[in-house]
Design an enzyme around this catalytic site. Structure first.
Site, PDB file in Angstrom:
ATOM      1  N   LYS A  60      25.708  60.012   4.126  1.00 43.65           N
ATOM      2  CA  LYS A  60      24.867  61.158   4.494  1.00 43.65           C
ATOM      3  C   LYS A  60      23.560  60.673   5.113  1.00 43.65           C
ATOM      4  CE  LYS A  60      21.996  62.400   1.321  1.00 43.65           C
ATOM      5  NZ  LYS A  60      21.331  62.919   0.114  1.00 43.65           N
ATOM      6  N   ARG A  65      20.105  60.430   9.833  1.00 43.27           N
ATOM      7  CA  ARG A  65      19.125  59.684  10.637  1.00 43.27           C
ATOM      8  C   ARG A  65      19.665  59.455  12.056  1.00 43.27           C
ATOM      9  NH1 ARG A  65      18.105  58.468   5.607  1.00 43.27           N
ATOM     10  NH2 ARG A  65      16.078  57.664   4.923  1.00 43.27           N
ATOM     11  N   SER A 202       8.800  61.945  -2.904  1.00 38.48           N
ATOM     12  CA  SER A 202      10.023  61.681  -2.147  1.00 38.48           C
ATOM     13  C   SER A 202       9.736  60.741  -0.975  1.00 38.48           C
ATOM     14  CB  SER A 202      10.618  62.976  -1.592  1.00 38.48           C
ATOM     15  OG  SER A 202      11.698  62.686  -0.731  1.00 38.48           O
ATOM     16  N   GLN A 204      11.403  60.702   1.523  1.00 34.19           N
ATOM     17  CA  GLN A 204      11.740  61.438   2.755  1.00 34.19           C
ATOM     18  C   GLN A 204      10.501  61.950   3.484  1.00 34.19           C
ATOM     19  OE1 GLN A 204      14.482  64.303   1.102  1.00 34.19           O
ATOM     20  NE2 GLN A 204      16.254  62.935   1.327  1.00 34.19           N
ATOM     21  N   SER A 231      12.739  55.368  -3.991  1.00 37.50           N
ATOM     22  CA  SER A 231      13.816  55.237  -2.996  1.00 37.50           C
ATOM     23  C   SER A 231      13.392  54.437  -1.765  1.00 37.50           C
ATOM     24  CB  SER A 231      14.323  56.634  -2.571  1.00 37.50           C
ATOM     25  OG  SER A 231      14.657  57.419  -3.689  1.00 37.50           O
ATOM     26  N   GLU A 346      19.251  58.232  -6.691  1.00 38.46           N
ATOM     27  CA  GLU A 346      20.383  59.151  -6.526  1.00 38.46           C
ATOM     28  C   GLU A 346      21.605  58.670  -7.320  1.00 38.46           C
ATOM     29  OE1 GLU A 346      21.125  59.579  -2.294  1.00 38.46           O
ATOM     30  OE2 GLU A 346      21.692  57.497  -2.080  1.00 38.46           O
ATOM     31  N   HIS A 373      14.752  66.856  -7.191  1.00 37.71           N
ATOM     32  CA  HIS A 373      15.974  66.731  -6.378  1.00 37.71           C
ATOM     33  C   HIS A 373      16.705  68.082  -6.346  1.00 37.71           C
ATOM     34  CE1 HIS A 373      16.581  62.050  -6.089  1.00 37.71           C
ATOM     35  NE2 HIS A 373      15.608  62.510  -5.336  1.00 37.71           N
TER      36      HIS A 373
END
Ligand SMILES: O=C(O)C1=C[C@@H](OP(=O)(O)O)[C@@H](O)[C@H](O)C1
Ligand SMILES: C=C(OP(=O)(O)O)C(=O)O
Length: 465
Positions: A60, A65, A202, A204, A231, A346, A373
């Site tokens: 994923k 990306r 996060s 992200q 992460s 994760e 999450h």
């Protein structure tokens, strides 16, 4: 997706059934209200040691990306063996809405090759982020390149996921954003520059800004200020994929990333198998004392799921590279673990499921942010393990899990794909586990029920897909 099937019940498609009642309530839990009408999936019990080869579809994280970079590139490109799943489909739809031409070929239930022709980013559109962190954090910086407004919304729980740091950063770079969480409307264009944000909620937040950064007139410099970023391998994945696309990225200073303005040469990318999604299948080898092979396990990767090799070995598995791929063999011993999973958070639901079945105590640390999450995973895991009679305790940044015999019962998934697969792992050896809403695995693995049944195939020689 394929309808859920029970491997233990033979080949007949089994009927998922509705909850008779609400099930036991666990007062004081901070987990979300669950869907009381979601079907229950009787988790198949393994008849013996599983022996299977399980081929996983594309990552994923790499897929989403690669799609963003292809849509921002200076020429058409291809993303091969891309994942097809809810999160990946939402990303493709978002980029298409923003103007990119996306043409699929070689489609299967969980894989597709995308030919992507980039076009100027356009506004005046709406984006559905679903529950996908990658869509809600990677697409707004792309939308900020447009001249017109772009509206974002998602699933009910998506509105609770943290967005403040990245939306604040886009505001600081000159965009107007009318909220600090979903739903919001963003209006660009922005020209880039330097921002400071707290990415401890996060990784992200950082990846999103970096992915679009080369297309900002001044590039972008992102400086993290706050508790440690989780992460981190996912930020390394972002940096590596940008560099492969010819973008200059300086990450020499700790917690600072500088992306030079310039063309994105996305080219032709082939997506690796999703190593995080290998977790429940490899866990099946441990809990049943069997062996599972995952083909095409990369020699080198930035995927956090690669840490499974060390984690599963620590819990008692034999882990080896064989010509066919990565083989994990259960040795009959399933040990507890004391692990900091901040970098690979994760994996927490699978490791927690294993810990609940282990013969000694476990401690999972460093994952406070997974309360943000798909659901509050710390609360959800403690609630569901304890509902089956287990002994799990929430800590500020993780879980403490002690051995205690489990019994059957409902294992709720909270619309979280990794909660659902954690329930399936427990159900392999605990009769009577019913996983709520197994279809939620479609977020990243639409074929999960079929793959699980195939892994448990009658001769124990099942091909996983
Ligand atoms: O960038 C990515 O592809 C991801 C980053 C991580 O998010 P967090 O940093 O929020 O943990 C990870 O957990 C998520 O599944 C995918
Ligand atoms: C945290 C996860 O997803 P997302 O990309 O939605 O953050 C996950 O897949 O475990």
């Amino acid at each position: 997706m394929a309808s859920p099937q029970s491997a233990s019940g033979g080949a007949e498609p089994h009927a998922t059934r509705q909850h008779d009642v609400d099930g036991p309530r666990v007062d004081g839990s901070r987990v979300d209200e669950h869907r009381v009408d979601a079907p229950l999936w009787p988790a198949p019990v393994a008849a013996g040691p599983v022996r299977a080869t399980v081929r996983l579809p594309g990552s994923k994280s790499v897929t989403n990306r690669a799609l963003v970079l292809a849509a921002l590139a200076d020429a058409p490109g291809t993303v091969r063996l891309a994942l097809r799943s809810r999160d990946a489909d939402l990303m493709a739809a978002a980029l298409r809405a923003l103007g990119a031409e996306m043409t699929p070929s070689n489609e299967s239930a969980d894989s597709v090759d995308w030919s992507v022709t980039p076009r100027p980013v356009r506004g005046g559109v709406s984006i559905d982020a679903g529950l996908a962190g990658t869509v809600m954090r990677f697409v707004p910086p792309v939308a900020a390149l447009a001249g017109g407004p772009v509206f974002f919304d998602g699933d009910p729980h998506a509105r609770k996921r943290p967005m403040g740091p990245i939306l604040g950063a886009l505001r600081a770079l000159g965009a107007s954003v009318d909220n600090d969480a979903l739903p919001f409307t963003i209006r660009g264009p922005i020209s880039g520059g330097e921002v400071v944000l707290d990415a401890s909620v996060s990784s992200q937040m950082v990846s999103g800004l970096l992915l679009a950064g080369a297309r900002f007139e001044k590039g972008v410099t992102v400086r993290h200020d706050g508790p440690p970023v989780p992460s981190m391998p996912h930020i390394e994945m972002t940096v590596q994929m940008l560099r492969r696309a010819g973008v200059e990225v300086d990450d020499t200073e700790t917690d600072v990333w500088r992306v030079q303005a310039g063309p994105v040469r996305a080219g032709d990318v082939t997506v690796e198998p999703d190593l995080s999604n290998a977790a429940p299948f490899l866990a099946a080898a441990l809990v049943t004392g069997g062996a599972v092979v995952v083909p095409d396990w990369p020699e080198e990767t930035t995927q956090g799921g690669d840490a499974l090799r060390g984690l599963l070995a620590e819990m008692g598995a034999r882990v080896e590279r064989v010509p066919e791929g990565l083989r994990v063999t259960g040795t009959g011993s399933l040990r507890g673990i004391d692990a900091d999973l901040r970098d690979v958070s994760e994996l927490t639901p699978t490791i927690a499921a294993l810990a609940a079945l282990a013969d000694g105590p476990s401690r999972i640390r460093g994952v406070a942010h997974i309360r943000g999450h798909e659901t509050d995973r710390i609360a959800a895991l403690a609630t569901e393990i304890n509902r089956l009679g287990g002994d799990a305790r929430e800590t500020d940044d993780g879980l403490e899990i002690r051995p205690r015999p489990l019994t059957g019962g409902v294992f709720r998934s909270y619309a979280d794909h990794r909660m659902a697969t954690a329930g399936a792992v427990v159900g392999l050896v605990v009769p009577g586990v019913e996983v709520e809403d197994i279809a939620t695995t479609a977020k990243t693995l639409p074929e999960f029920p079929r793959m699980w049944a195939a892994m448990l195939g009658s001769e124990g020689l099942g091909e996983g897909r």
